[in-house]
Design an enzyme around this catalytic site. Structure first.
Site, PDB file in Angstrom:
ATOM      1  N   GLY A  11       0.833  -1.208   0.000  1.00 44.84           N
ATOM      2  CA  GLY A  11       0.000   0.000   0.000  1.00 44.84           C
ATOM      3  C   GLY A  11       0.863   1.252   0.000  1.00 44.84           C
ATOM      4  N   GLY A  14      -0.444   4.898  -0.994  1.00 47.22           N
ATOM      5  CA  GLY A  14      -1.505   5.548  -0.228  1.00 47.22           C
ATOM      6  C   GLY A  14      -1.044   6.788   0.510  1.00 47.22           C
ATOM      7  CD  GLN A  15      -3.818  10.872   4.384  1.00 45.31           C
ATOM      8  OE1 GLN A  15      -4.638  10.047   4.769  1.00 45.31           O
ATOM      9  NE2 GLN A  15      -3.812  12.112   4.832  1.00 45.31           N
ATOM     10  CG  LEU A  16      -0.784   7.124   7.047  1.00 46.46           C
ATOM     11  CD1 LEU A  16      -1.674   6.217   7.883  1.00 46.46           C
ATOM     12  CD2 LEU A  16       0.323   7.700   7.911  1.00 46.46           C
ATOM     13  CG  ASP A  37      -0.506   0.617  -3.840  1.00 45.49           C
ATOM     14  OD1 ASP A  37      -0.444   1.459  -2.935  1.00 45.49           O
ATOM     15  OD2 ASP A  37      -1.581   0.074  -4.191  1.00 45.49           O
ATOM     16  CG  ASP A  52      -4.638  -7.849  -5.665  1.00 45.56           C
ATOM     17  OD1 ASP A  52      -5.527  -8.038  -6.516  1.00 45.56           O
ATOM     18  OD2 ASP A  52      -4.873  -7.779  -4.431  1.00 45.56           O
ATOM     19  CE1 TYR A 142     -10.950   3.350   9.136  1.00 45.01           C
ATOM     20  CE2 TYR A 142      -9.816   1.974   7.525  1.00 45.01           C
ATOM     21  CZ  TYR A 142      -9.785   2.952   8.506  1.00 45.01           C
ATOM     22  OH  TYR A 142      -8.591   3.533   8.856  1.00 45.01           O
ATOM     23  CE  LYS A 146      -7.585  -0.571   8.956  1.00 47.35           C
ATOM     24  NZ  LYS A 146      -6.310  -1.141   8.474  1.00 47.35           N
TER      25      LYS A 146
HETATM   26  C1  VAH Z   1     -10.761   7.582   7.615  1.00 52.38           C
HETATM   27  N1  VAH Z   1      -8.593   8.683   7.522  1.00 52.38           N
HETATM   28  O1  VAH Z   1     -11.267   8.702   7.633  1.00 52.38           O
HETATM   29  C2  VAH Z   1      -9.268   7.482   7.978  1.00 52.38           C
HETATM   30  C3  VAH Z   1      -9.068   7.331   9.461  1.00 52.38           C
HETATM   31  C4  VAH Z   1      -9.696   8.148  11.753  1.00 52.38           C
HETATM   32  C5  VAH Z   1      -9.961   8.246  10.294  1.00 52.38           C
HETATM   33  O2  VAH Z   1      -9.215   6.015   9.852  1.00 52.38           O
HETATM   34  O3  VAH Z   1     -11.370   6.575   7.335  1.00 52.38           O
END
Ligand code: VAH
Length: 326
Positions: A11, A14-16, A37, A52, A142, A146
């Site tokens: 990844g 990505g942003q991070l 990625d 992938d 999401y 997590k």
């Molecule tokens: C999101 N940037 O908005 C992520 C993050 C705490 C937010 O997990 O889904």
């Protein structure tokens, strides 16, 4: 016996992931970090492989080819985007994690990083100073993935001794990369619009306070956690970390100190409902105690740096990158 630290970032576009990859290359040298990625990214200077992460054999192939000793798993579908296709989000977020955990335990990977999020909290958790051990009641797929992932990370540590470490990231604000599909993405887009002298439509209410963190703090926290002595890690699900909590109107107030005419319209959409269930502030006592976590950037500093860096980028002609919006 493994020699040098060899890092695989999954990844990495990505942003991070894109910022973390650069920092890891500075730390472990460009030859010892493999970025990966779903598609090539030509502004990554260094080794890059297409992975992938739903394909376990491909991860295995790259781990063997480069004799990888650490894996940072930064691939996931985020909170807002994930609500479009709930079952696909669950499938991707969990399948990729299981692949990383299985390849790691079968190849004696030294350390694995798994990013969690404050999105694991929901109704029933204290929304002020939410502690690590608060009741997890995520309202997004999401967040559910997590929360489940945190428990699988702990299971692989307890059952197989795999050294998986995790941080519950707040919303990340940085100038180096664009977020994609998150509920906190507004806090990046707002600075781009201010610097471009454009009106900003905020998809959250002006007074919804969320835990946020500057990108540089988030990356430093990640590396500090991964460098901490194994015996000091007492949280094997995921560590809360706090950066700085703020609301859209507080960001606007800071921005208007530099752009007095900045115009904002508040047009809350479905992401307001997601944000309303998240904490407004985080208790990160365990991260402070176990590995000395301390943030360095407050909202004033974040705003000054974001504006200065984005002014430089747009002067150099960075395309007007729209945040992924719905
Ligand atoms: C999101 N940037 O908005 C992520 C993050 C705490 C937010 O997990 O889904």
């Amino acid at each position: 016996m493994k020699m040098d630290t060899k890092v695989l970032v999954i990844g990495a576009n990505g942003q991070l992931g894109s910022v973390l990859t650069k920092e890891l290359r500075k730390k472990y040298t460009i030859e010892n970090v493999v970025a990966s990625d779903l598609k090539e990214n030509d502004n990554q200077k260094g080794i890059f492989e297409i992975i992938d992460a739903t394909d376990r054999n491909r991860i295995q192939e790259i781990v063997e080819r480069y004799n990888i000793t650490q894996i940072y798993h930064l691939a996931a579908i985020l909170s807002a985007k994930g609500e479009e296709t709930p079952l696909a989000t669950w499938d991707i977020n969990m399948k990729t994690l299981f692949n990383v955990l299985e390849v790691s335990r079968n190849n004696n990977i030294d350390k694995v990083f798994f990013p969690s999020s404050i999105a694991v909290f929901g109704e029933g958790a204290p929304l002020e100073n939410t502690p690590d051990d608060a009741y997890l009641n995520p309202a997004t797929v999401y967040g559910i993935s997590k929360a489940a992932g945190e428990n699988w990370a702990q299971y692989y540590f307890m059952r197989y001794g795999l050294d998986v470490r995790s941080i519950r990231y707040p919303g990340v604000v940085g100038y180096q990369s664009m977020p994609g599909g998150g509920t906190t993405d507004y806090a990046v887009d707002i600075y781009h619009k201010a610097v471009l002298k454009e009106e900003f439509n905020c998809f959250l209410k002006e007074d919804v306070t969320l835990p946020m963190i500057f990108m540089d703090d988030a990356i430093r926290a990640t590396i500090e956690l991964m460098e901490a002595p194994k015996e000091s890690i007492t949280v094997r699900t995921s560590y809360n970390i706090a950066g700085i909590s703020f609301s859209p109107e507080e960001v606007v107030t800071e921005i208007r100190k530099l752009y007095p005419d900045f115009k904002v319209n508040y047009k809350p959409d479905f992401r307001q409902e997601i944000a309303s269930r998240w904490p407004s502030s985080i208790d990160d006592a365990s991260a402070i105690k176990d590995w000395g976590w301390q943030p360095e950037f407050n909202l004033k500093a974040i705003t000054e740096i974001m504006v200065q860096k984005l002014q430089e980028k747009y002067k150099k002609g960075m395309p007007n990158k729209e945040i992924l919006t719905f």
